[in-house]
Design a protein around this motif. Structure first.
Motif, PDB file in Angstrom:
ATOM      1  N   LEU A 101      88.800  71.620  70.759  1.00  0.00           N
ATOM      2  CA  LEU A 101      87.359  71.579  71.007  1.00  0.00           C
ATOM      3  C   LEU A 101      87.021  72.248  72.336  1.00  0.00           C
ATOM      4  CD1 LEU A 101      85.004  68.592  70.381  1.00  0.00           C
ATOM      5  CD2 LEU A 101      85.064  69.606  72.650  1.00  0.00           C
ATOM      6  N   LEU A 102      87.809  71.967  73.360  1.00  0.00           N
ATOM      7  CA  LEU A 102      87.566  72.574  74.672  1.00  0.00           C
ATOM      8  C   LEU A 102      87.846  74.070  74.660  1.00  0.00           C
ATOM      9  CD1 LEU A 102      89.012  69.861  77.089  1.00  0.00           C
ATOM     10  CD2 LEU A 102      86.609  70.407  76.677  1.00  0.00           C
ATOM     11  N   VAL A 103      88.845  74.490  73.886  1.00  0.00           N
ATOM     12  CA  VAL A 103      89.121  75.920  73.760  1.00  0.00           C
ATOM     13  C   VAL A 103      87.929  76.635  73.126  1.00  0.00           C
ATOM     14  CG1 VAL A 103      90.556  77.632  72.568  1.00  0.00           C
ATOM     15  CG2 VAL A 103      91.631  75.695  73.706  1.00  0.00           C
ATOM     16  N   ALA A 104      87.342  76.019  72.097  1.00  0.00           N
ATOM     17  CA  ALA A 104      86.163  76.606  71.462  1.00  0.00           C
ATOM     18  C   ALA A 104      85.018  76.753  72.463  1.00  0.00           C
ATOM     19  CB  ALA A 104      85.726  75.744  70.275  1.00  0.00           C
ATOM     20  N   LEU A 105      84.873  75.760  73.340  1.00  0.00           N
ATOM     21  CA  LEU A 105      83.858  75.853  74.384  1.00  0.00           C
ATOM     22  C   LEU A 105      84.207  76.949  75.379  1.00  0.00           C
ATOM     23  CD1 LEU A 105      81.366  74.793  75.920  1.00  0.00           C
ATOM     24  CD2 LEU A 105      82.885  73.124  77.033  1.00  0.00           C
ATOM     25  N   GLY A 106      85.443  76.964  75.851  1.00  0.00           N
ATOM     26  CA  GLY A 106      85.854  77.926  76.870  1.00  0.00           C
ATOM     27  C   GLY A 106      85.830  79.365  76.397  1.00  0.00           C
ATOM     28  N   GLU A 107      86.103  79.575  75.109  1.00  0.00           N
ATOM     29  CA  GLU A 107      86.127  80.937  74.570  1.00  0.00           C
ATOM     30  C   GLU A 107      84.768  81.392  74.049  1.00  0.00           C
ATOM     31  OE1 GLU A 107      90.824  81.258  73.265  1.00  0.00           O
ATOM     32  OE2 GLU A 107      89.307  80.930  71.710  1.00  0.00           O
ATOM     33  N   GLY A 108      83.743  80.535  74.211  1.00  0.00           N
ATOM     34  CA  GLY A 108      82.405  80.935  73.815  1.00  0.00           C
ATOM     35  C   GLY A 108      82.143  80.887  72.332  1.00  0.00           C
ATOM     36  N   ARG A 109      82.932  80.095  71.603  1.00  0.00           N
ATOM     37  CA  ARG A 109      82.720  79.952  70.166  1.00  0.00           C
ATOM     38  C   ARG A 109      81.875  78.730  69.817  1.00  0.00           C
ATOM     39  NH1 ARG A 109      87.054  78.518  68.066  1.00  0.00           N
ATOM     40  NH2 ARG A 109      88.554  78.566  69.805  1.00  0.00           N
ATOM     41  N   ALA A 115      86.673  72.535  85.466  1.00  0.00           N
ATOM     42  CA  ALA A 115      85.459  72.043  84.808  1.00  0.00           C
ATOM     43  C   ALA A 115      85.905  70.985  83.818  1.00  0.00           C
ATOM     44  CB  ALA A 115      84.744  73.184  84.099  1.00  0.00           C
ATOM     45  N   HIS A 116      85.574  69.714  84.075  1.00  0.00           N
ATOM     46  CA  HIS A 116      86.240  68.646  83.326  1.00  0.00           C
ATOM     47  C   HIS A 116      85.360  67.423  83.126  1.00  0.00           C
ATOM     48  CE1 HIS A 116      87.454  66.124  86.999  1.00  0.00           C
ATOM     49  NE2 HIS A 116      86.757  67.123  87.466  1.00  0.00           N
ATOM     50  N   LYS A 117      85.878  66.514  82.307  1.00  0.00           N
ATOM     51  CA  LYS A 117      85.244  65.219  82.021  1.00  0.00           C
ATOM     52  C   LYS A 117      86.316  64.155  82.037  1.00  0.00           C
ATOM     53  CE  LYS A 117      82.085  62.312  80.878  1.00  0.00           C
ATOM     54  NZ  LYS A 117      82.863  61.333  81.677  1.00  0.00           N
ATOM     55  N   THR A 118      85.949  62.978  82.535  1.00  0.00           N
ATOM     56  CA  THR A 118      86.887  61.851  82.579  1.00  0.00           C
ATOM     57  C   THR A 118      86.496  60.794  81.554  1.00  0.00           C
ATOM     58  OG1 THR A 118      85.576  60.721  84.263  1.00  0.00           O
ATOM     59  CG2 THR A 118      87.316  62.199  85.038  1.00  0.00           C
ATOM     60  N   GLY A 119      87.423  59.878  81.311  1.00  0.00           N
ATOM     61  CA  GLY A 119      87.168  58.739  80.435  1.00  0.00           C
ATOM     62  C   GLY A 119      87.995  57.556  80.878  1.00  0.00           C
ATOM     63  N   THR A 120      87.393  56.365  80.875  1.00  0.00           N
ATOM     64  CA  THR A 120      88.091  55.159  81.332  1.00  0.00           C
ATOM     65  C   THR A 120      87.698  53.982  80.459  1.00  0.00           C
ATOM     66  OG1 THR A 120      87.898  55.990  83.601  1.00  0.00           O
ATOM     67  CG2 THR A 120      88.630  53.705  83.331  1.00  0.00           C
ATOM     68  N   GLY A 172      89.768  69.160  80.735  1.00  0.00           N
ATOM     69  CA  GLY A 172      88.861  70.232  81.071  1.00  0.00           C
ATOM     70  C   GLY A 172      89.521  71.586  81.033  1.00  0.00           C
ATOM     71  N   ILE A 173      88.849  72.552  81.634  1.00  0.00           N
ATOM     72  CA  ILE A 173      89.320  73.932  81.674  1.00  0.00           C
ATOM     73  C   ILE A 173      89.632  74.282  83.122  1.00  0.00           C
ATOM     74  CG2 ILE A 173      88.765  76.337  81.182  1.00  0.00           C
ATOM     75  CD1 ILE A 173      86.826  75.305  79.028  1.00  0.00           C
ATOM     76  N   ALA A 174      90.907  74.591  83.375  1.00  0.00           N
ATOM     77  CA  ALA A 174      91.367  74.955  84.714  1.00  0.00           C
ATOM     78  C   ALA A 174      91.400  76.478  84.828  1.00  0.00           C
ATOM     79  CB  ALA A 174      92.752  74.368  84.983  1.00  0.00           C
ATOM     80  N   SER A 175      90.869  76.996  85.935  1.00  0.00           N
ATOM     81  CA  SER A 175      90.822  78.449  86.142  1.00  0.00           C
ATOM     82  C   SER A 175      91.549  78.800  87.430  1.00  0.00           C
ATOM     83  CB  SER A 175      89.368  78.941  86.220  1.00  0.00           C
ATOM     84  OG  SER A 175      88.658  78.602  85.048  1.00  0.00           O
ATOM     85  N   PRO A 201      89.985  85.559  85.230  1.00  0.00           N
ATOM     86  CA  PRO A 201      90.965  84.620  85.789  1.00  0.00           C
ATOM     87  C   PRO A 201      91.834  84.034  84.685  1.00  0.00           C
ATOM     88  CG  PRO A 201      88.837  83.568  85.587  1.00  0.00           C
ATOM     89  CD  PRO A 201      88.624  85.011  85.212  1.00  0.00           C
ATOM     90  N   GLN A 202      93.004  83.561  85.055  1.00  0.00           N
ATOM     91  CA  GLN A 202      93.826  82.816  84.097  1.00  0.00           C
ATOM     92  C   GLN A 202      93.164  81.464  83.861  1.00  0.00           C
ATOM     93  OE1 GLN A 202      97.596  82.967  86.256  1.00  0.00           O
ATOM     94  NE2 GLN A 202      98.472  83.977  84.478  1.00  0.00           N
ATOM     95  N   ARG A 203      93.083  81.058  82.601  1.00  0.00           N
ATOM     96  CA  ARG A 203      92.427  79.786  82.284  1.00  0.00           C
ATOM     97  C   ARG A 203      93.298  78.991  81.315  1.00  0.00           C
ATOM     98  NH1 ARG A 203      86.638  80.161  80.152  1.00  0.00           N
ATOM     99  NH2 ARG A 203      87.594  81.622  78.670  1.00  0.00           N
TER     100      ARG A 203
END
Length: 373
Positions: A267-275, A310-315, A324-327, A334-336
């Motif tokens: 799901l995060l890859v789809a967000l990061g790749e603009g899909r 760019a991230h989200k936490t959960g507790t 999240g997505i690390a750049s 940049p490498q992501r």
């Protein structure tokens, strides 16, 4: 997905046996099979395997980790540790809520300047500024989106879910993963509480968000159980389970708000790749996620100062996550990498946060950003 065997010492005996039992049609065929089976995982994966094994051994709970280098579809770009198991994702589910909202904005059916009225029935226990607003306050969608992601505001989250519709949020999440079983059903945050307490008594679904705020203010689980029984007008000993510990365990087994780490990474890859969204909506959502302040002591603390995250936490009870997505690197390319990490089993949140920071450090020091082209 090709999955590397680790540690490498377990790989060689299996390889030798496989080669001895494989019929050979020619010397060239034999050599090709040897070269294929001797292919080793990237060095960063071997290093990360070793570090995670040591970390989990000294933790007292379990770790789940998934790493996916964006822009690379090969097996050398994906690494998992317990990633195929089902994990409770907690507030990570707020990411698909945000994606569905931004999709509406992108389609023109909503604007972040649109306003919702805060009702007394909207309040949910947890962090964030929305609970400090008075009933009847008008809050823009932007004023709800930002705290939902950056400080994990539960009241803001449930107001947005109510606005979007739970069916639409779940449909959005499912549309971004290939395996529909990879992510469990998403519920509202107040229903998380109802589902937990319904393991003790089914009438828990009649409790309100204000009831759970009052419950949270009590000092011990036993006090909460006694309050809950009084609120329902029943005897404490008539509850279906003897403790909240067992109620949470039963709730986690339902799969609600849970999923596999490889699926959430997808799901995060789809967000990061603009899909998942268009260019502008993607950039805006990632900018908000980069301002997250609820996870300063988790993965971000270990990834290093030269990594933007760019991230989200959960507790939740004995559960903690960060994803999240690390750049890494400057310029237009940049490498992501998508990084998803969770812990379970340990009651102390601070200890779980220390472990997530250690996981971030292990990923950084594995050479992920220097070994992968």
């Amino acid at each position: 997905m090709l999955r590397w065997i680790s540690p490498p010492s377990l790989f060689l005996p299996a390889l030798v046996l496989a080669l001895l039992l494989t019929p050979l049609s020619s010397e060239a065929d034999w050599r090709q099979r040897v070269e294929t089976r001797m292919t080793s995982p990237p060095v960063w994966m071997e290093r990360l395997d070793a570090r995670l094994a040591l970390l989990e051994a000294g933790f007292g709970g379990e770790l789940g980790v998934y790493v996916w280098m964006l822009g690379n579809e090969g097996p050398e770009a994906r690494y998992g540790w317990r990633d195929r198991e089902t994990w409770y994702l907690a507030s990570l589910i707020k990411v698909p809520v945000a994606i569905e909202l931004m999709a509406r904005v992108e389609a023109g059916s909503a604007s972040l300047d649109d306003r919702l009225v805060l009702r007394q029935s909207d309040y949910v226990d947890g962090a964030g500024p929305t609970n400090w607003a008075s009933p009847g306050s008008e809050l823009s969608l932007r004023e709800l989106l930002e705290p939902m992601l950056t400080v994990s505001d539960n009241t803001a989250s449930d107001m947005l879910i109510d606005f979007l519709g739970l069916v639409s949020v779940n449909r959005q999440a499912q549309s971004l993963v290939h395996d529909p079983d990879g992510l469990g059903p998403i519920t509202t945050l107040v229903d998380v509480r109802r589902h937990v307490y319904s393991q003790l008594h089914p009438d828990a679904f009649g409790l309100t968000g204000l009831d759970f705020i009052e419950l949270r203010e009590l000092e011990s689980d036993e006090q909460r159980l006694r309050w809950f029984a009084r609120r329902l007008g029943i005897e404490r000993d008539s509850l279906q389970l003897p403790s909240l510990e067992e109620a949470f365990r039963a709730y986690y087994a339902t799969g609600l708000n849970g999923g596999r780490l490889d699926a959430f990474a997808e799901l995060l890859v789809a967000l990061g790749e603009g899909r998942a969204l268009g260019t502008e909506a993607t950039a805006e959502l990632l900018a908000i996620l980069s301002r997250t302040s609820s996870g300063e002591r988790r993965l971000k603390a270990g990834l290093g100062r030269d990594i933007r995250f760019a991230h989200k936490t959960g507790t939740q009870h004995r559960r903690a996550c960060d994803a999240g997505i690390a750049s890494h690197g400057e310029g237009s390319a940049p490498q992501r990498a998508v990084v998803v990490a969770c812990t379970r089993g340990v009651l102390d949140v601070a200890r779980s946060e220390q472990m997530l920071a250690a996981v971030g450090r292990a990923i950084y020091e594995s050479g992920l950003f220097s070994d992968v082209p």
